[in-house]
Design an enzyme around this catalytic site. Structure first.
Site, PDB file in Angstrom:
ATOM      1  N   CYS A 230     -32.648 -30.964 -69.275  1.00 14.81           N
ATOM      2  CA  CYS A 230     -32.669 -30.716 -70.719  1.00 14.81           C
ATOM      3  C   CYS A 230     -32.781 -31.994 -71.530  1.00 14.81           C
ATOM      4  O   CYS A 230     -33.007 -31.948 -72.740  1.00 14.81           O
ATOM      5  CB  CYS A 230     -31.420 -29.936 -71.129  1.00 14.81           C
ATOM      6  SG  CYS A 230     -29.886 -30.707 -70.570  1.00 14.81           S
TER       7      CYS A 230
ATOM      8  N   GLU B  90     -23.416 -26.879 -73.279  1.00 12.14           N
ATOM      9  CA  GLU B  90     -24.562 -27.774 -73.168  1.00 12.14           C
ATOM     10  C   GLU B  90     -25.787 -26.896 -72.959  1.00 12.14           C
ATOM     11  O   GLU B  90     -25.960 -26.300 -71.904  1.00 12.14           O
ATOM     12  CB  GLU B  90     -24.420 -28.744 -72.000  1.00 12.14           C
ATOM     13  CG  GLU B  90     -25.574 -29.733 -71.935  1.00 12.14           C
ATOM     14  CD  GLU B  90     -25.750 -30.364 -70.578  1.00 12.14           C
ATOM     15  OE1 GLU B  90     -26.924 -30.605 -70.205  1.00 12.14           O
ATOM     16  OE2 GLU B  90     -24.747 -30.592 -69.885  1.00 12.14           O
TER      17      GLU B  90
END
Length: 494
Positions: free
Chosen positions: A298, A264
Protein backbone atom coordinates in the site's frame (compact mmCIF):
# COMPACT_ATOMS: atom_id res chain seq x y z
CA UNK A 1 -0.15 -29.65 23.07
CA UNK A 2 2.01 -29.50 19.93
CA UNK A 3 0.59 -28.46 16.59
CA UNK A 4 0.91 -30.45 13.43
CA UNK A 5 3.26 -28.32 11.39
CA UNK A 6 1.40 -26.00 9.00
CA UNK A 7 1.90 -26.90 5.38
CA UNK A 8 2.33 -30.57 6.25
CA UNK A 9 -1.30 -31.59 6.53
CA UNK A 10 -4.51 -30.33 8.02
CA UNK A 11 -3.88 -27.33 10.25
CA UNK A 12 -6.00 -26.84 13.35
CA UNK A 13 -7.28 -23.69 15.04
CA UNK A 14 -5.48 -22.36 18.11
CA UNK A 15 -7.98 -21.46 20.82
CA UNK A 16 -7.38 -21.13 24.55
CA UNK A 17 -4.01 -22.84 24.34
CA UNK A 18 -5.38 -25.88 22.51
CA UNK A 19 -5.16 -26.97 18.87
CA UNK A 20 -8.80 -27.46 17.93
CA UNK A 21 -10.47 -29.18 14.99
CA UNK A 22 -12.45 -26.65 12.92
CA UNK A 23 -16.21 -26.93 12.68
CA UNK A 24 -16.14 -25.87 9.03
CA UNK A 25 -13.58 -28.38 7.81
CA UNK A 26 -10.60 -27.26 5.74
CA UNK A 27 -9.86 -25.39 2.54
CA UNK A 28 -6.83 -25.46 0.24
CA UNK A 29 -4.07 -22.87 0.44
CA UNK A 30 -2.71 -22.39 -3.08
CA UNK A 31 0.87 -21.58 -4.06
CA UNK A 32 0.57 -18.52 -6.35
CA UNK A 33 3.72 -19.48 -8.26
CA UNK A 34 2.81 -23.08 -9.09
CA UNK A 35 -0.94 -23.30 -8.39
CA UNK A 36 -0.15 -26.36 -6.26
CA UNK A 37 -1.63 -26.99 -2.80
CA UNK A 38 0.57 -25.77 0.06
CA UNK A 39 -1.61 -27.15 2.84
CA UNK A 40 -5.10 -27.28 4.29
CA UNK A 41 -6.23 -24.35 6.42
CA UNK A 42 -8.98 -24.66 9.05
CA UNK A 43 -12.37 -23.01 8.52
CA UNK A 44 -13.63 -21.77 11.88
CA UNK A 45 -17.31 -21.45 12.68
CA UNK A 46 -18.77 -18.25 14.05
CA UNK A 47 -19.21 -20.00 17.38
CA UNK A 48 -15.53 -21.01 17.50
CA UNK A 49 -14.46 -17.42 16.85
CA UNK A 50 -16.59 -16.29 19.79
CA UNK A 51 -15.08 -19.06 21.93
CA UNK A 52 -11.62 -17.76 21.00
CA UNK A 53 -12.61 -14.22 22.01
CA UNK A 54 -14.00 -15.60 25.27
CA UNK A 55 -10.72 -17.40 25.92
CA UNK A 56 -8.85 -14.15 25.32
CA UNK A 57 -11.20 -12.36 27.72
CA UNK A 58 -10.65 -14.98 30.41
CA UNK A 59 -6.87 -14.80 29.98
CA UNK A 60 -6.77 -11.01 30.01
CA UNK A 61 -7.19 -10.57 33.76
CA UNK A 62 -4.04 -12.54 34.61
CA UNK A 63 -1.94 -11.49 31.59
CA UNK A 64 -2.62 -7.77 32.14
CA UNK A 65 -1.33 -8.12 35.70
CA UNK A 66 1.95 -9.76 34.70
CA UNK A 67 5.06 -7.63 35.05
CA UNK A 68 6.64 -6.01 32.02
CA UNK A 69 9.63 -8.28 32.60
CA UNK A 70 7.45 -11.40 32.33
CA UNK A 71 5.82 -10.22 29.11
CA UNK A 72 9.17 -9.19 27.66
CA UNK A 73 10.60 -12.63 28.39
CA UNK A 74 7.82 -14.35 26.41
CA UNK A 75 8.25 -12.01 23.45
CA UNK A 76 12.02 -12.38 23.46
CA UNK A 77 11.83 -16.18 23.59
CA UNK A 78 9.33 -16.16 20.72
CA UNK A 79 11.72 -14.02 18.68
CA UNK A 80 14.54 -16.49 19.33
CA UNK A 81 12.37 -19.41 18.19
CA UNK A 82 11.45 -17.56 14.99
CA UNK A 83 15.12 -16.80 14.38
CA UNK A 84 16.02 -20.45 14.98
CA UNK A 85 13.47 -21.63 12.41
CA UNK A 86 13.78 -18.69 10.02
CA UNK A 87 14.54 -20.73 6.90
CA UNK A 88 11.61 -23.20 7.11
CA UNK A 89 9.30 -20.37 8.17
CA UNK A 90 10.42 -18.34 5.15
CA UNK A 91 9.93 -21.33 2.83
CA UNK A 92 6.36 -21.66 4.04
CA UNK A 93 5.73 -17.92 3.65
CA UNK A 94 7.12 -18.05 0.15
CA UNK A 95 4.98 -21.03 -0.79
CA UNK A 96 1.70 -19.52 0.38
CA UNK A 97 2.30 -15.86 -0.49
CA UNK A 98 4.48 -15.98 -3.62
CA UNK A 99 7.19 -13.77 -2.12
CA UNK A 100 10.71 -13.96 -3.47
CA UNK A 101 13.31 -15.74 -1.34
CA UNK A 102 14.91 -12.48 -0.26
CA UNK A 103 11.55 -10.97 0.67
CA UNK A 104 10.38 -14.04 2.59
CA UNK A 105 13.56 -14.23 4.63
CA UNK A 106 14.61 -10.63 4.99
CA UNK A 107 11.35 -8.68 4.85
CA UNK A 108 8.90 -11.16 6.36
CA UNK A 109 10.33 -13.53 8.96
CA UNK A 110 13.38 -11.43 9.85
CA UNK A 111 11.20 -8.34 10.31
CA UNK A 112 8.87 -10.40 12.51
CA UNK A 113 11.85 -11.38 14.68
CA UNK A 114 12.94 -7.76 14.90
CA UNK A 115 9.47 -6.59 15.89
CA UNK A 116 9.13 -9.15 18.67
CA UNK A 117 12.55 -8.17 20.00
CA UNK A 118 11.72 -4.47 19.73
CA UNK A 119 8.51 -4.83 21.71
CA UNK A 120 10.16 -7.11 24.24
CA UNK A 121 12.31 -4.08 24.93
CA UNK A 122 9.28 -1.82 24.69
CA UNK A 123 7.47 -3.80 27.39
CA UNK A 124 10.24 -2.82 29.80
CA UNK A 125 10.09 0.86 28.98
CA UNK A 126 7.48 3.12 30.58
CA UNK A 127 5.38 4.28 27.68
CA UNK A 128 3.94 7.20 29.53
CA UNK A 129 3.85 7.95 33.24
CA UNK A 130 3.86 11.55 34.37
CA UNK A 131 2.90 13.60 37.39
CA UNK A 132 0.71 16.52 36.35
CA UNK A 133 0.27 19.11 39.14
CA UNK A 134 -2.44 21.70 38.78
CA UNK A 135 -3.37 24.66 40.96
CA UNK A 136 -7.13 24.94 41.20
CA UNK A 137 -9.14 27.96 42.23
CA UNK A 138 -11.80 27.49 44.87
CA UNK A 139 -15.06 26.26 43.42
CA UNK A 140 -18.15 24.19 44.12
CA UNK A 141 -16.12 20.94 44.13
CA UNK A 142 -13.72 21.94 46.91
CA UNK A 143 -11.16 24.32 48.24
CA UNK A 144 -8.42 25.97 46.29
CA UNK A 145 -5.14 24.08 46.22
CA UNK A 146 -2.91 21.72 44.32
CA UNK A 147 -4.49 18.68 42.69
CA UNK A 148 -2.09 15.92 41.66
CA UNK A 149 -2.58 13.62 38.68
CA UNK A 150 -0.66 10.61 37.48
CA UNK A 151 -1.14 9.63 33.85
CA UNK A 152 -0.48 6.01 32.99
CA UNK A 153 -1.09 3.63 30.09
CA UNK A 154 -3.49 0.73 30.55
CA UNK A 155 -4.06 -2.17 28.14
CA UNK A 156 -7.21 -1.92 26.04
CA UNK A 157 -8.30 -5.53 26.65
CA UNK A 158 -9.02 -8.11 23.96
CA UNK A 159 -7.70 -7.11 20.54
CA UNK A 160 -8.80 -8.69 17.28
CA UNK A 161 -5.93 -8.56 14.78
CA UNK A 162 -7.06 -8.98 11.17
CA UNK A 163 -4.02 -9.29 8.96
CA UNK A 164 -3.27 -8.79 5.28
CA UNK A 165 -2.12 -11.38 2.76
CA UNK A 166 0.84 -9.37 1.51
CA UNK A 167 3.03 -10.10 4.52
CA UNK A 168 2.01 -13.13 6.60
CA UNK A 169 4.83 -12.61 9.14
CA UNK A 170 5.71 -8.93 9.56
CA UNK A 171 2.13 -7.66 9.50
CA UNK A 172 0.83 -9.98 12.26
CA UNK A 173 4.01 -9.38 14.28
CA UNK A 174 3.43 -5.62 14.06
CA UNK A 175 0.06 -6.13 15.74
CA UNK A 176 0.58 -9.06 18.11
CA UNK A 177 3.92 -8.04 19.61
CA UNK A 178 2.99 -4.49 20.77
CA UNK A 179 -0.48 -5.64 21.85
CA UNK A 180 1.00 -8.36 24.07
CA UNK A 181 3.74 -6.05 25.33
CA UNK A 182 1.06 -3.67 26.66
CA UNK A 183 -0.77 -6.50 28.46
CA UNK A 184 -3.56 -7.14 25.96
CA UNK A 185 -4.67 -10.55 24.74
CA UNK A 186 -5.33 -11.22 21.06
CA UNK A 187 -7.50 -13.07 18.58
CA UNK A 188 -5.72 -13.19 15.23
CA UNK A 189 -7.76 -13.64 12.07
CA UNK A 190 -5.23 -14.10 9.25
CA UNK A 191 -5.88 -13.46 5.58
CA UNK A 192 -7.51 -16.52 4.01
CA UNK A 193 -4.93 -16.74 1.21
CA UNK A 194 -1.88 -17.37 3.45
CA UNK A 195 -2.89 -18.20 7.04
CA UNK A 196 -0.47 -21.04 7.70
CA UNK A 197 2.46 -18.81 8.67
CA UNK A 198 0.37 -17.18 11.39
CA UNK A 199 -0.21 -20.59 12.97
CA UNK A 200 3.56 -21.05 13.04
CA UNK A 201 3.79 -17.73 14.92
CA UNK A 202 1.20 -18.98 17.41
CA UNK A 203 3.19 -22.21 17.87
CA UNK A 204 6.33 -20.15 18.54
CA UNK A 205 4.48 -18.13 21.19
CA UNK A 206 3.13 -21.32 22.73
CA UNK A 207 6.66 -22.73 22.90
CA UNK A 208 7.86 -19.42 24.34
CA UNK A 209 5.47 -19.79 27.28
CA UNK A 210 2.52 -17.55 26.39
CA UNK A 211 -0.26 -18.64 28.78
CA UNK A 212 -3.39 -20.30 27.32
CA UNK A 213 -5.81 -17.80 25.80
CA UNK A 214 -3.32 -14.96 25.49
CA UNK A 215 -2.91 -15.71 21.78
CA UNK A 216 -5.67 -17.28 19.68
CA UNK A 217 -5.73 -17.85 15.91
CA UNK A 218 -8.89 -18.50 13.91
CA UNK A 219 -8.88 -18.66 10.12
CA UNK A 220 -11.47 -19.03 7.42
CA UNK A 221 -12.23 -18.17 3.83
CA UNK A 222 -15.83 -17.18 4.60
CA UNK A 223 -16.50 -13.52 5.53
CA UNK A 224 -18.48 -14.69 8.57
CA UNK A 225 -15.21 -15.60 10.32
CA UNK A 226 -13.83 -12.06 10.17
CA UNK A 227 -17.23 -10.59 11.02
CA UNK A 228 -17.44 -12.72 14.17
CA UNK A 229 -13.94 -11.61 15.19
CA UNK A 230 -15.11 -7.99 14.98
CA UNK A 231 -18.59 -8.17 16.51
CA UNK A 232 -17.84 -10.47 19.44
CA UNK A 233 -18.90 -8.76 22.68
CA UNK A 234 -15.62 -9.89 24.24
CA UNK A 235 -13.55 -7.82 21.79
CA UNK A 236 -12.49 -4.31 22.87
CA UNK A 237 -10.41 -3.26 19.88
CA UNK A 238 -9.93 -4.17 16.23
CA UNK A 239 -6.60 -3.74 14.45
CA UNK A 240 -7.07 -4.20 10.72
CA UNK A 241 -4.83 -4.06 7.68
CA UNK A 242 -6.53 -4.39 4.33
CA UNK A 243 -8.75 -2.67 1.82
CA UNK A 244 -10.57 0.57 2.51
CA UNK A 245 -13.95 -0.96 1.65
CA UNK A 246 -13.58 -3.71 4.26
CA UNK A 247 -12.18 -1.22 6.76
CA UNK A 248 -15.28 0.93 6.36
CA UNK A 249 -17.54 -2.00 7.20
CA UNK A 250 -15.43 -2.86 10.25
CA UNK A 251 -15.54 0.76 11.38
CA UNK A 252 -19.34 0.73 11.26
CA UNK A 253 -19.47 -2.26 13.62
CA UNK A 254 -16.84 -0.79 15.92
CA UNK A 255 -18.72 2.50 16.01
CA UNK A 256 -21.90 0.86 17.27
CA UNK A 257 -20.09 -0.64 20.27
CA UNK A 258 -17.45 2.10 20.69
CA UNK A 259 -14.64 -0.36 20.10
CA UNK A 260 -11.20 1.07 19.60
CA UNK A 261 -9.81 0.90 16.06
CA UNK A 262 -6.45 0.88 14.35
CA UNK A 263 -6.83 0.80 10.58
CA UNK A 264 -4.12 0.62 7.94
CA UNK A 265 -6.04 0.77 4.69
CA UNK A 266 -5.40 1.47 1.02
CA UNK A 267 -2.90 3.74 -0.63
CA UNK A 268 -2.25 5.39 -3.98
CA UNK A 269 1.06 7.04 -3.22
CA UNK A 270 1.92 10.20 -5.15
CA UNK A 271 5.53 10.66 -6.23
CA UNK A 272 6.18 14.31 -7.16
CA UNK A 273 9.24 14.57 -9.38
CA UNK A 274 10.39 18.17 -9.91
CA UNK A 275 12.44 19.49 -12.81
CA UNK A 276 15.63 19.65 -10.68
CA UNK A 277 15.31 16.11 -9.33
CA UNK A 278 17.98 13.46 -9.68
CA UNK A 279 16.01 11.41 -12.21
CA UNK A 280 18.11 8.28 -11.83
CA UNK A 281 17.49 8.32 -8.08
CA UNK A 282 13.76 8.94 -8.60
CA UNK A 283 13.47 6.15 -11.16
CA UNK A 284 15.32 3.70 -8.93
CA UNK A 285 13.10 4.58 -5.97
CA UNK A 286 9.85 4.40 -7.93
CA UNK A 287 10.86 1.30 -9.85
CA UNK A 288 12.09 -0.58 -6.80
CA UNK A 289 8.99 0.15 -4.75
CA UNK A 290 6.18 -0.23 -7.26
CA UNK A 291 7.55 -3.62 -8.35
CA UNK A 292 8.33 -4.90 -4.84
CA UNK A 293 6.21 -7.91 -3.91
CA UNK A 294 4.58 -7.65 -7.34
CA UNK A 295 3.15 -4.26 -6.40
CA UNK A 296 1.10 -5.69 -3.54
CA UNK A 297 2.05 -3.01 -1.02
CA UNK A 298 0.00 0.00 0.00
CA UNK A 299 3.03 2.31 0.29
CA UNK A 300 4.10 2.06 -3.35
CA UNK A 301 4.48 5.31 -5.36
CA UNK A 302 2.14 4.13 -8.10
CA UNK A 303 0.98 7.66 -9.03
CA UNK A 304 3.95 9.54 -10.48
CA UNK A 305 3.34 13.28 -10.87
CA UNK A 306 6.15 14.54 -13.08
CA UNK A 307 7.11 18.11 -13.93
CA UNK A 308 6.53 18.65 -17.63
CA UNK A 309 10.18 19.63 -18.16
CA UNK A 310 11.34 16.11 -17.21
CA UNK A 311 8.13 14.20 -17.92
CA UNK A 312 9.19 12.51 -21.18
CA UNK A 313 12.71 11.69 -19.98
CA UNK A 314 11.34 10.21 -16.76
CA UNK A 315 8.96 7.97 -18.70
CA UNK A 316 11.81 6.70 -20.89
CA UNK A 317 13.97 5.97 -17.85
CA UNK A 318 11.10 4.15 -16.10
CA UNK A 319 10.50 2.14 -19.26
CA UNK A 320 14.16 1.13 -19.29
CA UNK A 321 14.09 0.21 -15.61
CA UNK A 322 11.02 -1.96 -16.08
CA UNK A 323 12.73 -3.74 -18.95
CA UNK A 324 15.35 -5.09 -16.55
CA UNK A 325 12.85 -6.45 -13.99
CA UNK A 326 12.88 -10.25 -14.06
CA UNK A 327 9.40 -11.76 -13.74
CA UNK A 328 9.35 -15.41 -12.71
CA UNK A 329 9.50 -18.13 -10.11
CA UNK A 330 10.12 -16.43 -6.75
CA UNK A 331 12.49 -19.23 -5.75
CA UNK A 332 14.87 -18.47 -8.61
CA UNK A 333 17.85 -16.22 -8.10
CA UNK A 334 17.39 -12.84 -9.73
CA UNK A 335 13.61 -12.84 -9.72
CA UNK A 336 12.29 -9.42 -8.78
CA UNK A 337 8.60 -9.76 -9.62
CA UNK A 338 6.95 -12.99 -8.58
CA UNK A 339 3.26 -13.86 -8.83
CA UNK A 340 0.36 -11.97 -7.32
CA UNK A 341 -1.66 -13.74 -4.66
CA UNK A 342 -4.43 -15.33 -6.77
CA UNK A 343 -5.93 -15.76 -10.22
CA UNK A 344 -8.78 -13.44 -9.23
CA UNK A 345 -6.34 -10.70 -8.24
CA UNK A 346 -4.34 -11.16 -11.45
CA UNK A 347 -7.54 -10.76 -13.45
CA UNK A 348 -8.43 -7.63 -11.46
CA UNK A 349 -5.06 -6.01 -12.18
CA UNK A 350 -5.28 -6.86 -15.88
CA UNK A 351 -8.79 -5.40 -16.02
CA UNK A 352 -7.40 -2.09 -14.69
CA UNK A 353 -4.75 -2.02 -17.41
CA UNK A 354 -7.46 -2.57 -20.03
CA UNK A 355 -9.56 0.13 -18.37
CA UNK A 356 -6.61 2.49 -18.58
CA UNK A 357 -6.38 1.88 -22.33
CA UNK A 358 -10.07 2.65 -22.72
CA UNK A 359 -9.67 5.83 -20.66
CA UNK A 360 -6.96 7.03 -23.02
CA UNK A 361 -3.77 6.04 -21.23
CA UNK A 362 -0.81 4.88 -23.30
CA UNK A 363 0.82 1.58 -22.37
CA UNK A 364 4.56 2.30 -22.43
CA UNK A 365 5.72 -0.99 -20.91
CA UNK A 366 4.02 -4.23 -19.95
CA UNK A 367 0.30 -4.46 -20.44
CA UNK A 368 0.33 -8.11 -21.51
CA UNK A 369 0.47 -11.29 -19.47
CA UNK A 370 4.14 -12.35 -19.25
CA UNK A 371 5.16 -15.45 -21.15
CA UNK A 372 8.23 -17.65 -21.06
CA UNK A 373 9.74 -20.70 -19.37
CA UNK A 374 8.01 -21.47 -16.08
CA UNK A 375 5.27 -18.87 -16.55
CA UNK A 376 2.64 -21.19 -17.98
CA UNK A 377 1.40 -21.78 -14.43
CA UNK A 378 1.09 -19.27 -11.63
CA UNK A 379 -0.50 -15.86 -11.30
CA UNK A 380 2.01 -13.57 -13.00
CA UNK A 381 1.49 -9.95 -14.07
CA UNK A 382 3.91 -7.92 -16.15
CA UNK A 383 5.13 -4.66 -14.57
CA UNK A 384 3.21 -1.99 -16.47
CA UNK A 385 3.77 1.71 -17.10
CA UNK A 386 0.88 3.93 -18.23
CA UNK A 387 1.49 7.42 -19.61
CA UNK A 388 -0.75 10.23 -20.96
CA UNK A 389 -2.79 9.96 -17.78
CA UNK A 390 -5.03 12.55 -16.15
CA UNK A 391 -6.16 12.73 -12.55
CA UNK A 392 -9.78 11.89 -13.35
CA UNK A 393 -8.95 8.41 -14.70
CA UNK A 394 -9.90 5.45 -12.54
CA UNK A 395 -6.45 3.92 -13.01
CA UNK A 396 -5.07 7.09 -11.41
CA UNK A 397 -7.62 7.39 -8.61
CA UNK A 398 -8.19 3.78 -7.51
CA UNK A 399 -5.79 1.43 -5.76
CA UNK A 400 -4.81 -1.37 -8.14
CA UNK A 401 -2.49 -3.20 -5.71
CA UNK A 402 -0.30 -4.59 -8.42
CA UNK A 403 2.82 -3.67 -10.43
CA UNK A 404 1.16 -0.84 -12.36
CA UNK A 405 2.43 2.75 -12.27
CA UNK A 406 0.77 5.76 -13.89
CA UNK A 407 2.33 9.10 -14.84
CA UNK A 408 0.56 12.48 -14.73
CA UNK A 409 2.31 15.74 -15.81
CA UNK A 410 2.29 19.06 -13.94
CA UNK A 411 3.58 22.56 -14.72
CA UNK A 412 4.31 24.26 -11.39
CA UNK A 413 4.57 23.57 -7.67
CA UNK A 414 1.02 24.56 -6.82
CA UNK A 415 -0.43 22.31 -9.51
CA UNK A 416 1.76 19.41 -8.45
CA UNK A 417 0.62 19.68 -4.84
CA UNK A 418 -3.02 19.99 -5.90
CA UNK A 419 -2.78 16.88 -8.08
CA UNK A 420 -1.10 14.89 -5.31
CA UNK A 421 -3.74 15.88 -2.77
CA UNK A 422 -6.63 15.24 -5.17
CA UNK A 423 -7.02 11.66 -3.96
CA UNK A 424 -9.17 9.65 -1.59
CA UNK A 425 -5.97 8.20 -0.15
CA UNK A 426 -3.17 9.66 1.93
CA UNK A 427 -0.83 6.99 3.25
CA UNK A 428 2.69 7.58 1.97
CA UNK A 429 3.75 10.14 -0.65
CA UNK A 430 7.17 11.02 -2.04
CA UNK A 431 8.97 14.13 -3.27
CA UNK A 432 12.09 14.23 -5.44
CA UNK A 433 13.78 17.60 -5.84
CA UNK A 434 17.32 18.98 -5.89
CA UNK A 435 16.07 21.88 -3.76
CA UNK A 436 15.81 20.33 -0.31
CA UNK A 437 14.06 23.38 1.14
CA UNK A 438 11.37 23.11 -1.52
CA UNK A 439 11.07 19.35 -1.00
CA UNK A 440 10.37 19.82 2.70
CA UNK A 441 8.02 22.74 2.00
CA UNK A 442 6.04 20.59 -0.40
CA UNK A 443 6.08 17.62 1.98
CA UNK A 444 4.44 19.73 4.70
CA UNK A 445 1.56 20.51 2.33
CA UNK A 446 0.87 16.93 1.25
CA UNK A 447 -2.15 15.30 2.87
CA UNK A 448 -0.47 12.03 3.71
CA UNK A 449 0.55 10.25 6.89
CA UNK A 450 4.14 10.04 5.70
CA UNK A 451 6.31 11.64 3.03
CA UNK A 452 9.62 10.40 1.69
CA UNK A 453 11.99 13.16 0.57
CA UNK A 454 14.42 11.95 -2.10
CA UNK A 455 14.13 8.52 -0.52
CA UNK A 456 11.96 5.42 -0.30
CA UNK A 457 13.41 4.49 3.11
CA UNK A 458 11.32 4.05 6.24
CA UNK A 459 12.21 4.95 9.81
CA UNK A 460 10.70 2.08 11.79
CA UNK A 461 10.33 4.19 14.94
CA UNK A 462 8.40 6.94 13.15
CA UNK A 463 4.59 6.83 13.34
CA UNK A 464 2.92 5.07 10.45
CA UNK A 465 -0.65 5.51 9.26
CA UNK A 466 -2.80 7.40 6.82
CA UNK A 467 -4.91 10.47 6.21
CA UNK A 468 -8.35 10.30 4.64
CA UNK A 469 -9.41 6.80 3.50
CA UNK A 470 -5.98 5.37 4.13
CA UNK A 471 -6.71 4.62 7.74
CA UNK A 472 -7.27 5.60 11.35
CA UNK A 473 -4.56 5.82 14.00
CA UNK A 474 -0.79 5.38 14.03
CA UNK A 475 1.48 2.50 14.88
CA UNK A 476 5.15 1.43 14.59
CA UNK A 477 7.73 2.08 17.30
CA UNK A 478 6.42 3.51 20.54
CA UNK A 479 3.33 4.73 18.68
CA UNK A 480 2.14 1.12 18.47
CA UNK A 481 2.35 0.88 22.26
CA UNK A 482 0.18 3.98 22.41
CA UNK A 483 -2.26 2.47 19.92
CA UNK A 484 -2.77 -0.69 21.97
CA UNK A 485 -3.34 1.13 25.24
CA UNK A 486 -5.68 3.55 26.94
CA UNK A 487 -4.45 6.68 28.71
CA UNK A 488 -5.64 6.82 32.32
CA UNK A 489 -5.41 9.68 34.81
CA UNK A 490 -5.30 9.02 38.56
CA UNK A 491 -6.11 12.19 40.47
CA UNK A 492 -5.79 12.98 44.19
CA UNK A 493 -6.07 16.09 46.40
CA UNK A 494 -2.92 17.96 47.33
Amino acid sequence: MSSELPGEGEQRLFIGGEWVEPDGGHYEVINPATEGVVGLAPEASREQVHVAAGAAREAFAAWSRTTPEERAAVLDRAASIMQRDLVPYAELAQAESGATTGTARGMQVAVSVARFKRYAKGALEPVEAALVPQINEAGPMGKAGVVGALTVRQPVGVVTCITSYNNPWANPAGKVAPALAMGNTVVVKPAPQDPLSVYRMAAALEEAGAPPGVVNVVSGARPEVGAAAVDSPDVDMVSFTGSTSVGQRIAEVCGRDMKRQLMELGGKGAALVFEDADLDSAVAGIGTTFSFYSGQICTAPTRVIAHRAVHDELIEKLKGYIGFLKVGDPREKGTVVGPVISAAHRDRIESYVELGRKEGARVVAGGERPAGPGLDRGFYVAPTLLADCTNDMRVVREEIFGPVVVVVPFDDEEEGIALANDSDYGLLDYVWSGDVARAFRVARRLRAGGVGVNSIGRNMEAPFGGFKRSGVGRDVGSYALHAYSELQSIVWPG
